[in-house]
Design a protein around this motif. Sequence first.
Motif, PDB file in Angstrom:
ATOM      1  N   PHE A 293       0.822  -1.215   0.000  1.00 31.97           N
ATOM      2  CA  PHE A 293       0.000   0.000   0.000  1.00 31.97           C
ATOM      3  C   PHE A 293       0.859   1.269   0.000  1.00 31.97           C
ATOM      4  CE2 PHE A 293      -3.335  -2.899   1.714  1.00 31.97           C
ATOM      5  CZ  PHE A 293      -4.265  -2.677   0.713  1.00 31.97           C
ATOM      6  N   ALA A 294       1.978   1.225   0.712  1.00 23.29           N
ATOM      7  CA  ALA A 294       2.854   2.404   0.775  1.00 23.29           C
ATOM      8  C   ALA A 294       3.487   2.719  -0.572  1.00 23.29           C
ATOM      9  CB  ALA A 294       3.942   2.199   1.827  1.00 23.29           C
ATOM     10  N   ASN A 295       3.549   1.720  -1.461  1.00 18.60           N
ATOM     11  CA  ASN A 295       4.197   1.904  -2.760  1.00 18.60           C
ATOM     12  C   ASN A 295       3.226   2.024  -3.930  1.00 18.60           C
ATOM     13  OD1 ASN A 295       7.333   1.672  -2.571  1.00 18.60           O
ATOM     14  ND2 ASN A 295       6.550   0.159  -1.137  1.00 18.60           N
ATOM     15  N   LEU A 296       1.922   1.975  -3.665  1.00 16.64           N
ATOM     16  CA  LEU A 296       0.962   2.149  -4.756  1.00 16.64           C
ATOM     17  C   LEU A 296       1.031   3.586  -5.274  1.00 16.64           C
ATOM     18  CD1 LEU A 296      -2.294   0.353  -3.493  1.00 16.64           C
ATOM     19  CD2 LEU A 296      -0.656  -0.483  -5.179  1.00 16.64           C
ATOM     20  N   ASP A 297       1.069   3.734  -6.592  1.00 20.17           N
ATOM     21  CA  ASP A 297       1.021   5.091  -7.134  1.00 20.17           C
ATOM     22  C   ASP A 297      -0.429   5.494  -7.374  1.00 20.17           C
ATOM     23  OD1 ASP A 297       0.156   4.142  -9.682  1.00 20.17           O
ATOM     24  OD2 ASP A 297       2.221   3.853 -10.324  1.00 20.17           O
ATOM     25  N   GLU A 298      -0.634   6.750  -7.747  1.00 21.78           N
ATOM     26  CA  GLU A 298      -2.000   7.269  -7.869  1.00 21.78           C
ATOM     27  C   GLU A 298      -2.793   6.568  -8.965  1.00 21.78           C
ATOM     28  OE1 GLU A 298      -1.329  11.806  -6.313  1.00 21.78           O
ATOM     29  OE2 GLU A 298      -0.300  11.053  -8.071  1.00 21.78           O
ATOM     30  N   ASN A 299      -2.141   6.187 -10.045  1.00 19.56           N
ATOM     31  CA  ASN A 299      -2.857   5.483 -11.113  1.00 19.56           C
ATOM     32  C   ASN A 299      -3.347   4.120 -10.642  1.00 19.56           C
ATOM     33  OD1 ASN A 299      -2.672   7.448 -13.190  1.00 19.56           O
ATOM     34  ND2 ASN A 299      -0.524   6.907 -13.513  1.00 19.56           N
ATOM     35  N   GLN A 300      -2.542   3.443  -9.833  1.00 22.26           N
ATOM     36  CA  GLN A 300      -2.972   2.152  -9.292  1.00 22.26           C
ATOM     37  C   GLN A 300      -4.138   2.323  -8.321  1.00 22.26           C
ATOM     38  OE1 GLN A 300       1.073   1.221  -7.963  1.00 22.26           O
ATOM     39  NE2 GLN A 300       1.033  -0.646  -9.182  1.00 22.26           N
ATOM     40  N   VAL A 301      -4.096   3.387  -7.519  1.00 28.25           N
ATOM     41  CA  VAL A 301      -5.204   3.668  -6.599  1.00 28.25           C
ATOM     42  C   VAL A 301      -6.481   3.953  -7.381  1.00 28.25           C
ATOM     43  CG1 VAL A 301      -6.092   5.314  -4.893  1.00 28.25           C
ATOM     44  CG2 VAL A 301      -3.752   4.466  -4.697  1.00 28.25           C
ATOM     45  N   LEU A 302      -6.377   4.740  -8.453  1.00 22.60           N
ATOM     46  CA  LEU A 302      -7.555   5.055  -9.272  1.00 22.60           C
ATOM     47  C   LEU A 302      -8.114   3.803  -9.942  1.00 22.60           C
ATOM     48  CD1 LEU A 302      -6.406   8.415 -10.926  1.00 22.60           C
ATOM     49  CD2 LEU A 302      -8.120   8.124  -9.123  1.00 22.60           C
ATOM     50  N   GLN A 303      -7.242   2.887 -10.329  1.00 21.69           N
ATOM     51  CA  GLN A 303      -7.705   1.628 -10.921  1.00 21.69           C
ATOM     52  C   GLN A 303      -8.489   0.803  -9.902  1.00 21.69           C
ATOM     53  OE1 GLN A 303      -4.213  -0.310 -12.532  1.00 21.69           O
ATOM     54  NE2 GLN A 303      -3.800   1.392 -13.935  1.00 21.69           N
ATOM     55  N   LEU A 304      -8.006   0.790  -8.655  1.00 21.10           N
ATOM     56  CA  LEU A 304      -8.730   0.086  -7.591  1.00 21.10           C
ATOM     57  C   LEU A 304     -10.088   0.733  -7.359  1.00 21.10           C
ATOM     58  CD1 LEU A 304      -5.919  -0.556  -4.942  1.00 21.10           C
ATOM     59  CD2 LEU A 304      -7.246  -2.300  -6.124  1.00 21.10           C
ATOM     60  N   GLU A 305     -10.111   2.072  -7.338  1.00 21.94           N
ATOM     61  CA  GLU A 305     -11.366   2.782  -7.111  1.00 21.94           C
ATOM     62  C   GLU A 305     -12.367   2.532  -8.242  1.00 21.94           C
ATOM     63  OE1 GLU A 305      -9.550   6.405  -4.369  1.00 21.94           O
ATOM     64  OE2 GLU A 305     -10.197   6.831  -6.409  1.00 21.94           O
ATOM     65  N   GLU A 306     -11.863   2.346  -9.458  1.00 24.08           N
ATOM     66  CA  GLU A 306     -12.749   2.016 -10.584  1.00 24.08           C
ATOM     67  C   GLU A 306     -13.379   0.645 -10.387  1.00 24.08           C
ATOM     68  OE1 GLU A 306     -12.614   1.803 -15.491  1.00 24.08           O
ATOM     69  OE2 GLU A 306     -10.851   2.432 -14.362  1.00 24.08           O
ATOM     70  N   LYS A 307     -12.582  -0.300  -9.875  1.00 23.26           N
ATOM     71  CA  LYS A 307     -13.124  -1.634  -9.570  1.00 23.26           C
ATOM     72  C   LYS A 307     -14.203  -1.542  -8.496  1.00 23.26           C
ATOM     73  CE  LYS A 307      -9.102  -4.483 -10.762  1.00 23.26           C
ATOM     74  NZ  LYS A 307      -8.098  -5.466 -10.255  1.00 23.26           N
ATOM     75  N   PHE A 308     -13.952  -0.736  -7.464  1.00 21.47           N
ATOM     76  CA  PHE A 308     -14.952  -0.559  -6.406  1.00 21.47           C
ATOM     77  C   PHE A 308     -16.248   0.003  -7.001  1.00 21.47           C
ATOM     78  CE2 PHE A 308     -11.194   0.256  -3.344  1.00 21.47           C
ATOM     79  CZ  PHE A 308     -11.096  -1.092  -3.055  1.00 21.47           C
ATOM     80  N   TYR A 309     -16.101   1.014  -7.869  1.00 21.95           N
ATOM     81  CA  TYR A 309     -17.289   1.640  -8.467  1.00 21.95           C
ATOM     82  C   TYR A 309     -18.085   0.615  -9.287  1.00 21.95           C
ATOM     83  CZ  TYR A 309     -20.237   5.105 -10.739  1.00 21.95           C
ATOM     84  OH  TYR A 309     -21.326   5.817 -11.174  1.00 21.95           O
ATOM     85  N   ASN A 310     -17.380  -0.208 -10.041  1.00 22.99           N
ATOM     86  CA  ASN A 310     -18.055  -1.212 -10.864  1.00 22.99           C
ATOM     87  C   ASN A 310     -18.783  -2.253 -10.013  1.00 22.99           C
ATOM     88  OD1 ASN A 310     -17.148   0.007 -13.224  1.00 22.99           O
ATOM     89  ND2 ASN A 310     -15.297  -1.246 -13.340  1.00 22.99           N
ATOM     90  N   HIS A 311     -18.239  -2.541  -8.839  1.00 24.49           N
ATOM     91  CA  HIS A 311     -18.861  -3.534  -7.954  1.00 24.49           C
ATOM     92  C   HIS A 311     -20.044  -2.959  -7.178  1.00 24.49           C
ATOM     93  CE1 HIS A 311     -15.469  -6.310  -8.588  1.00 24.49           C
ATOM     94  NE2 HIS A 311     -16.240  -7.224  -8.024  1.00 24.49           N
ATOM     95  N   PHE A 312     -19.909  -1.704  -6.716  1.00 19.74           N
ATOM     96  CA  PHE A 312     -20.880  -1.160  -5.758  1.00 19.74           C
ATOM     97  C   PHE A 312     -21.755  -0.048  -6.322  1.00 19.74           C
ATOM     98  CE2 PHE A 312     -17.000  -2.332  -3.209  1.00 19.74           C
ATOM     99  CZ  PHE A 312     -17.476  -3.581  -2.843  1.00 19.74           C
ATOM    100  N   GLY A 313     -21.436   0.449  -7.532  1.00 15.80           N
ATOM    101  CA  GLY A 313     -22.277   1.456  -8.153  1.00 15.80           C
ATOM    102  C   GLY A 313     -22.175   2.838  -7.551  1.00 15.80           C
ATOM    103  N   CYS A 314     -21.144   3.086  -6.777  1.00 16.37           N
ATOM    104  CA  CYS A 314     -20.923   4.421  -6.210  1.00 16.37           C
ATOM    105  C   CYS A 314     -19.427   4.603  -5.939  1.00 16.37           C
ATOM    106  CB  CYS A 314     -21.712   4.613  -4.903  1.00 16.37           C
ATOM    107  SG  CYS A 314     -21.151   3.563  -3.532  1.00 16.37           S
ATOM    108  N   ASP A 315     -19.028   5.836  -5.680  1.00 16.66           N
ATOM    109  CA  ASP A 315     -17.628   6.104  -5.341  1.00 16.66           C
ATOM    110  C   ASP A 315     -17.227   5.348  -4.086  1.00 16.66           C
ATOM    111  OD1 ASP A 315     -17.215   7.920  -7.393  1.00 16.66           O
ATOM    112  OD2 ASP A 315     -17.734   9.671  -6.164  1.00 16.66           O
ATOM    113  N   VAL A 316     -16.054   4.748  -4.113  1.00 15.23           N
ATOM    114  CA  VAL A 316     -15.388   4.262  -2.900  1.00 15.23           C
ATOM    115  C   VAL A 316     -13.933   4.697  -3.044  1.00 15.23           C
ATOM    116  CG1 VAL A 316     -14.684   2.295  -1.502  1.00 15.23           C
ATOM    117  CG2 VAL A 316     -16.946   2.292  -2.566  1.00 15.23           C
ATOM    118  N   PHE A 317     -13.549   5.707  -2.283  1.00 14.35           N
ATOM    119  CA  PHE A 317     -12.208   6.273  -2.393  1.00 14.35           C
ATOM    120  C   PHE A 317     -11.264   5.591  -1.410  1.00 14.35           C
ATOM    121  CE2 PHE A 317     -14.134  10.590  -3.790  1.00 14.35           C
ATOM    122  CZ  PHE A 317     -14.255  10.114  -5.084  1.00 14.35           C
ATOM    123  N   LEU A 318     -10.035   5.339  -1.873  1.00 14.04           N
ATOM    124  CA  LEU A 318      -8.994   4.724  -1.036  1.00 14.04           C
ATOM    125  C   LEU A 318      -7.993   5.787  -0.615  1.00 14.04           C
ATOM    126  CD1 LEU A 318      -7.450   2.270   0.151  1.00 14.04           C
ATOM    127  CD2 LEU A 318      -6.435   1.936  -2.122  1.00 14.04           C
TER     128      LEU A 318
END
Length: 455
Positions: free
Chosen positions: A284-309
């Motif tokens: 987690f300490a080494n994730l860059d912002e693009n990787q975080v945004l990719q994770l957040e896109e997966k969350f959005y696709n699963h839950f239908g709303c923003d989930v910010f990390l």
Amino acid sequence: MKVIRDSIHKDIYLEDYELEVIDSSEIQRLRNIKQTGLTYLVYPSANHTRFEHSLGTMFISSKIAEKINADKKLARISALLHDIGHPPFSHTLEIFGYDHEYFGKRKIKKMDLVNFSSSEVIKTLNKKNLEGKIISGDVDADRMDYLLRDSYHTGTAYGMIDLPRILRGLTTFKSFNKVKIGVLKKGIQAIESLLVARHQMYSAVYMHPTVRIADTMMKRAVMKEILEKNLNVEDLSLMDDISLVSFLRMSENYLMEKIDRRDLYKNLITYGYSDLTPVERWIFANLDENQVLQLEEKFYNHFGCDVFLDICSIPKMEEHNVYIVSKEEIRRLDEVSPIARSLKMAEIQLWNIALYAPRENIKHLKENDDVKKKIHKILKEIDFEIKSKLVDILREYKSIIGKGKFLEIARERGISPKEFYEELHKLIFCGLIKERFNGRKYIYSLSNSINSHYL
């Protein structure tokens, strides 16, 4: 001389050439950049700015320079300019590689500083001389001013350090032909109080859960505009809070609208330091912002709303590197102060990662047991390799006695001192490398947790 009345230091006297610098557009922009980002949404009086802090840092730098016989004028002008590269809302918007120090130095190169060359000031801000260490070092003017100022303007009492006593305890010493700033043995208590103040301010103010949520929303609002090519990262070096907020409102940015209404997201899940393995912390300490945004896109696709990390930055904890100077010896603060050692662990435990979701969705998400399972599954699927030359070295040597010896080996492998210290700090923080003090030197070895995960 001119005088400015300051809420913290009272009368701050200025030479004419300093006033000319203050009146420059680069410094005046700081009048409209809040020192503590969106903290005012939690502490309503936290509306102080980078401008005031720059004056305060100059004032304290002057006092330190007098105490240790450094170049007072160079320290003052450099301190005054040390924050001119900040984006709107200060550290909140250091996104997509934005580095306020880089942009600050780029601006300084174009300025007419009358009595100083831009290269002298940049050298100082790069900490290549004693004056640079006064502004930013193990115990520095920057930190002392922001603790006092942020404490005062948030209405909290946590950051009230004993500045006169700290100044009386400062001294210099030589190490490998370099002059360094240390603290006399009689000043240990004053430095310990600074550590306590910093820890409490981080716990109560800088890492306040609601402040972090608001900061994350502002980051995502600006990142959205950058990704949609409506804004460039470099534009942030020219904007202030007012111009950025105006831009976001004109763009009808939905997150800015929510911030305006104080319709802030809510905490969905928090993973504390102890909830994660050393390897997970490193990932987690080494994730860059693009990787975080990719994770957040997966969350959005699963839950239908923003989930910010939101991943906390690893604390630097430079104060623990302060050297205590006595007639008999020179030792690091951590070696002689039980309070410093315990506070170091307390500081580490503040670190966490958190997930936020809109207020209107939070109840449904929290009550659904499958949500946490899906989030945990997505986070576990992060494809990440642990790559570290320092880990490679310790796998070869098993253990290394002495930080100097470790650095010497690292340099032979093409690792610069800056890279060495930054990576070592991160590895120790995550728990992948163990650091032990044997009464004379530090001993470094790999933790048991890394062997089964290291690729």
